[in-house]
Motif scaffolding. Structure first.
Motif, PDB file in Angstrom:
ATOM      1  N   UNK A  33       0.818  -1.224   0.000  1.00 28.42           N
ATOM      2  CA  UNK A  33       0.000   0.000   0.000  1.00 28.42           C
ATOM      3  C   UNK A  33       0.849   1.269   0.000  1.00 28.42           C
ATOM      4  N   UNK A  34       2.030   1.170   0.583  1.00 33.59           N
ATOM      5  CA  UNK A  34       2.904   2.346   0.616  1.00 33.59           C
ATOM      6  C   UNK A  34       3.848   2.386  -0.590  1.00 33.59           C
ATOM      7  N   UNK A  35       3.669   1.430  -1.478  1.00 33.97           N
ATOM      8  CA  UNK A  35       4.447   1.436  -2.722  1.00 33.97           C
ATOM      9  C   UNK A  35       5.869   0.917  -2.583  1.00 33.97           C
ATOM     10  N   UNK A  36       6.139   0.162  -1.507  1.00 33.98           N
ATOM     11  CA  UNK A  36       7.478  -0.425  -1.379  1.00 33.98           C
ATOM     12  C   UNK A  36       7.540  -1.703  -2.202  1.00 33.98           C
ATOM     13  N   UNK A  37       8.733  -1.954  -2.763  1.00 36.35           N
ATOM     14  CA  UNK A  37       8.916  -3.146  -3.576  1.00 36.35           C
ATOM     15  C   UNK A  37       8.828  -4.413  -2.735  1.00 36.35           C
ATOM     16  N   UNK A  38       9.339  -4.339  -1.517  1.00 39.98           N
ATOM     17  CA  UNK A  38       9.303  -5.541  -0.666  1.00 39.98           C
ATOM     18  C   UNK A  38       9.295  -5.179   0.812  1.00 39.98           C
ATOM     19  N   UNK A  39       9.065  -6.189   1.608  1.00 41.48           N
ATOM     20  CA  UNK A  39       9.120  -6.031   3.061  1.00 41.48           C
ATOM     21  C   UNK A  39      10.574  -6.223   3.490  1.00 41.48           C
ATOM     22  N   UNK A  40      11.061  -5.367   4.356  1.00 41.26           N
ATOM     23  CA  UNK A  40      12.388  -5.609   4.916  1.00 41.26           C
ATOM     24  C   UNK A  40      12.176  -6.539   6.106  1.00 41.26           C
TER      25      UNK A  40
END
Ligand code: ARG
Length: 392
Positions: free
Chosen positions: A214-221
């Motif tokens: 939803x926040x437009x990040x490519x992946x979860x850290x």
């Protein structure tokens, strides 16, 4: 009221010292924190912490806060410490008990990381765009004056012929590589820290994939310790990519100062500045400052990389000091790029001055190669031509 208020008073100097400039600096990341808080509220609803109604109330209140911010009506007070406190206090003031739920499953540590990364994404986009417009201005300059030949230099001594196209496109090619590096760095840092809490996860099942998306990040850290450790490490990467841009500007500023000293480049008076005592002066201050500011960015990068080393895992307040230098770097670089853009638009080439410098000496190496093409071994040809310049 502070989020960690437990009913005792903090020494007023310690309060001011520990807040530092955060109450000013956090104004930049507040809208990003609001955006992330809305998504975080959705995660809490999915986890069963908020009802649908509570979620919608929180979202409405956060939109209201954003509007107030955009209208210049939000101020972070020293006692508030930071933007995170402003958000929670606002929600609690508006919504009472519901507002008190927003900090479930988060810490200011993952909150600040998230807001910063969203802000970096936005400002790096602006920087990328301004580098692209600089590239366009340099290309225009090259189109206009590209064919004009002038001496290339080594050791500040005439070396071999070159031309304005080759010189100006060296900057274009270099900036293009910088943008590639910046993109690669942004790709690495494009990971969502939200949900890692203070650095050790949160004891609640939350959908981190959802908030990342939803926040437009490519992946979860994923690794929460690494996430915390990446504060400063990621900034260091970004700073280094930005430093490459400022390095190009620094070096071309020096070239322009030098070539205008020789009379090959002409700076329009509108980009020169004067002297209070010497009436004839038209100084290249703008270029000297482009050159000088690069060192500020270099020292900022060193500050970032040094403050994060030797740190034990987890959050430490030292991290807070990163904001000022990183934000300052963005501001300085944006101005440097803009200044260089103006220089390229307001600069011309004196064809006559350039051709007057194209004497015998500058073609010495070419003479060697004329002989080489006739079959003379290179070293012999070199020595034949060298003889002619022996006494010169
Ligand atoms: N203003 C703080 C910073 O930028 C926010 C995080 C505070 N976290 C804490 N554990 N005190 O680092």
């Amino acid at each position: 009221m502070k989020l960690w208020d437990k009913g005792y008073n903090v020494d007023s100097f310690v309060e001011r010292f520990t807040t530092g400039e955060d109450y000013i600096l956090d104004m930049r990341i507040l809208p990003h924190d609001i955006r992330a808080s809305k998504v975080h509220a959705e995660v809490l609803q999915k986890a069963g912490v908020l009802t649908d109604e509570e979620l919608s109330k929180i979202k409405i209140a956060l939109d209201e806060l954003l509007k107030l911010y955009e209208g210049g009506k939000v101020k972070i007070k020293i006692e508030d410490e930071d933007c995170h406190t402003v958000i929670e206090n606002f929600l609690t003031e508006r919504l009472g008990e519901i507002g008190k739920k927003i900090h479930t499953a988060r810490s200011r540590n993952d909150q600040v990381l998230t807001a910063l990364r969203l802000y970096y994404r936005e400002i790096i986009k602006d920087i990328t765009e301004s580098v692209k417009s600089l590239i366009a201005s340099v290309k225009d300059f090259s189109k206009k004056y590209g064919k004009i030949q002038f001496p290339g230099f080594t050791h500040t001594r005439k070396a071999m012929p070159t031309d304005i196209k080759t010189w100006s496109e060296a900057l274009v090619d270099s900036l293009k590589d910088d943008l590639k590096l910046l993109k690669a760095v942004m790709d690495i840092t494009d990971q969502s820290p939200l949900g890692t809490g203070a650095g050790y996860g949160v004891p609640l099942n939350i959908d981190r994939e959802y908030s990342a998306k939803k926040l437009g990040f490519k992946k979860v850290q994923k690794n929460p310790i690494y996430t915390q450790n990446s504060r400063g490490k990621f900034e260091g990467m970004i700073m280094h990519a930005l430093l490459q841009i400022s390095l190009d500007l620094n070096r071309f500023a020096t070239d322009i100062i030098f070539l205008s000293f020789l009379g090959i480049l002409k700076l329009d008076v509108s980009i020169t500045t004067g002297s209070s005592i010497m009436p004839q002066k038209k100084n290249p201050d703008v270029l000297e400052l482009i050159r000088g500011y690069h060192h500020r960015i270099l020292s900022n990068e060193i500050f970032v990389m040094s403050i994060i080393s030797n740190m034990i895992m987890g959050y430490h307040k030292d991290y807070q000091l990163l904001k000022k230098v990183v934000f300052e770097t963005f501001d300085i670089l944006i101005d440097m790029i803009r200044a260089m853009d103006i220089v390229f638009k307001k600069m011309s080439v004196d064809e006559k001055a350039a051709s007057e410098m194209m004497d015998d000496e500058i073609f010495a190496t070419h003479r060697v190669y004329e002989l080489v093409k006739k079959g003379v071994p290179f070293r012999e040809a070199y020595r034949i031509v060298a003889q002619k310049f022996k006494e010169k």
